[in-house]
Design a protein around this motif. Structure first.
Motif, mmCIF file in Angstrom:
data_model
loop_
_atom_site.group_PDB
_atom_site.id
_atom_site.type_symbol
_atom_site.label_atom_id
_atom_site.label_comp_id
_atom_site.label_asym_id
_atom_site.label_seq_id
_atom_site.Cartn_x
_atom_site.Cartn_y
_atom_site.Cartn_z
ATOM 1 N N ARG A 30 0.825 -1.195 0.000
ATOM 2 C CA ARG A 30 0.000 0.000 0.000
ATOM 3 C C ARG A 30 0.869 1.259 0.000
ATOM 4 O O ARG A 30 0.533 2.262 -0.610
ATOM 5 C CB ARG A 30 -0.913 -0.011 1.234
ATOM 6 N N SER B 198 1.767 2.174 -3.399
ATOM 7 C CA SER B 198 0.661 2.236 -4.349
ATOM 8 C C SER B 198 0.699 3.543 -5.130
ATOM 9 O O SER B 198 1.264 4.547 -4.693
ATOM 10 C CB SER B 198 -0.680 2.119 -3.616
ATOM 11 N N THR C 14 -1.745 5.551 -5.653
ATOM 12 C CA THR C 14 -2.443 6.606 -4.921
ATOM 13 C C THR C 14 -1.545 7.233 -3.870
ATOM 14 O O THR C 14 -1.476 8.460 -3.736
ATOM 15 C CB THR C 14 -3.715 6.051 -4.266
ATOM 16 N N ALA D 28 -9.291 7.195 -6.353
ATOM 17 C CA ALA D 28 -9.798 5.832 -6.476
ATOM 18 C C ALA D 28 -10.136 5.517 -7.925
ATOM 19 O O ALA D 28 -9.873 4.416 -8.421
ATOM 20 C CB ALA D 28 -11.027 5.640 -5.590
ATOM 21 N N HIS E 47 -6.679 5.660 -10.314
ATOM 22 C CA HIS E 47 -5.656 4.654 -10.018
ATOM 23 C C HIS E 47 -6.224 3.246 -9.827
ATOM 24 O O HIS E 47 -5.607 2.269 -10.234
ATOM 25 C CB HIS E 47 -4.865 5.045 -8.770
ATOM 26 N N ASP E 48 -7.387 3.153 -9.190
ATOM 27 C CA ASP E 48 -7.938 1.836 -8.858
ATOM 28 C C ASP E 48 -9.166 1.469 -9.663
ATOM 29 O O ASP E 48 -9.697 0.363 -9.522
ATOM 30 C CB ASP E 48 -8.285 1.779 -7.354
#
Length: 465
Positions: A350, A353, A355, A409, A412-413
């Motif tokens: 994380r 990551s 983000t 979010a 990136h996700d």
């Protein structure tokens, strides 16, 4: 003599590139690009375009005709821009339809705040590459200029947003300029075709007069070489933007644009951590000019600095205090997001990551600007005081944080966040960061110190992100 055009703008398929790769190649390098493949699911091309590919003027007039908009007369110059006046959309389209089939239009609808006026009508979705938009996200929740003595609804200083629709017949055009705040911009052709001419920021000095006060207005008219002695040294890029293509215009790139066909476009101006330095550098340059212009009354003016800042806001769209407040709130919001990310996962994965790296980069960029700000009048307090705990209780700030979380979010996700907006203060306390809640930012040095402390606690500590 014609322009010395040496190259064309690169064209890429937006579906074959991640946000991170786009940011590294184009945002970070401040490089223009044409993008295809990102408008397939938009409503605007379906509703606003007729079967023959031309603007569906009847639909637009009957659906949005009562809107008051600004219209530019492309054949009439007023100072550094085209002469503008107000019309309704219906009046503008009525004028357009009265043109003969061989007559080119002179009226160009510009800067229509369509999203603000019709929030329920989702004409388009901002592409992922352009979602990290601090300017419009902030203006959705705050006024940029917060001097309530001078604020007027929808004036140039307290502009509601920088999301626009443009409409113009074949032959309409926009004069040579660089964008407001030296922001990034993107423009999507819903229908029609545009021709763009670009000049890189490094050549800015070549298109200004000897005093560096005024730039060329129209690059195709006879440019006076006694007034603009270096214009013939300029080197240009050009591109043709077709229907359903977007173009990314980087900070500081001067450009002139011509509609080759009847055209409707959607345009945003925005900035984020990648181009904050461009925004600050322009403000500093404009401030020096504003100060120099009234220097002769300094000794008889009770509040000379205040007058300089008011003039800066009127000319540029915000002043030092506005931009500082903006920077502080966005720094607070990024710290909150970094804290939330740390709380949600303690793993090394994380920490690395996309983000997390984005948020860290944001804060480092904000710190760099704060350090530059220390050399100005902002080094003194000037009754500026934003404390973290109080800001966290502002409904507008809670919404700003939530929208920022949604942004990262999504880009990136590729999903929407599932959390709510009430996590903020409790999470800071749970992570032993209660000291942040008592932090008060009064000047750029306070802001730089706060960012340093937050990064030290949230990034460097082995028990955090």
């Amino acid at each position: 003599m014609g322009l010395n055009i040496v190259g064309f703008i690169e064209k890429v398929n937006g579906n074959e590139m991640s946000y991170t790769s786009f940011a590294e190649k184009y945002l970070s390098n401040n490089k223009p690009v044409v993008i295809t493949g990102l408008m397939a699911d938009w409503r605007a091309p379906k509703d606003w375009v007729s079967d023959d590919g031309r603007p569906n003027l009847h639909f637009i007039s009957s659906t949005f005709g009562n809107s008051k908009v600004q219209v530019a007369d492309c054949g009439s110059r007023e100072f550094t821009d085209q002469k503008r006046f107000d019309m309704t959309v219906a009046e503008f389209i009525d004028h357009w339809l009265k043109l003969s089939s061989v007559e080119h239009g002179n009226l160009y609808l510009k800067d229509w705040h369509f999203v603000k006026e019709y929030p329920e009508y989702t004409a388009y979705t901002t592409p992922p590459f352009f979602r990290d938009d601090w300017l419009n996200l902030y203006l959705d929740h705050y006024h940029m200029h917060e001097d309530h003595d001078t604020y007027q609804k929808r004036d140039n200083i307290s502009c509601s947003d920088y999301r626009f629709v443009y409409m113009g017949a074949k032959g309409t055009w926009t004069p040579f300029h660089a964008d407001v705040f030296r922001s990034y911009s993107w423009s999507a052709n819903v229908c029609g075709k545009k021709q763009w001419y670009f000049l890189s920021p490094e050549q800015r000095h070549l298109v200004f007069d000897r005093n560096m006060k005024n730039s060329v207005y129209d690059i195709f008219e006879e440019v006076d070489d006694t007034k603009f002695p270096n214009f013939t040294k300029t080197i240009w890029l050009e591109c043709t933007q077709d229907q359903n293509e977007l173009i990314f215009v980087p900070s500081g790139w001067y450009h002139q644009v011509h509609n080759l066909e009847d055209t409707i476009s959607i345009n945003h101006n925005w900035f984020n951590a990648y181009n904050l330095s461009w925004v600050w550098d322009l403000m500093l340059r404009d401030y020096k000019e504003a100060r120099e212009y009234i220097e002769d009354i300094k000794d008889i003016c009770d509040d000379f600095e205040g007058l300089c800042q008011r003039n800066l806001a009127a000319n540029t769209g915000m002043n030092f205090y506005d931009f500082f407040n903006f920077m502080v709130r966005f720094s607070f919001a990024n710290i909150v997001q970094l804290c939330h990310l740390a709380k949600s996962s303690m793993t090394a994965e994380r920490r690395s990551s996309c983000t997390a790296q984005n948020l860290i980069f944001n804060l480092e960029s904000a710190k760099d600007i704060a350090i530059k700000m220390k050399l100005t009048c902002l080094s003194e307090n000037h009754n500026i005081s934003l404390d973290f705990g109080s800001v966290l209780e502002e409904p507008a700030f809670l919404e700003l944080c939530f929208q920022l979380e949604r942004t990262y979010a999504f880009i990136h996700d590729k999903h929407e966040p599932t959390g709510d907006k009430k996590f903020l203060m409790d999470e800071l306390l749970d992570m032993g960061l209660g000291k942040l809640l008592s932090a008060v930012v009064c000047n750029p040095e306070n802001l730089a110190t706060l960012i340093d402390d937050a990064l030290q606690n949230l990034v460097m500590s082995p028990n955090k992100i």
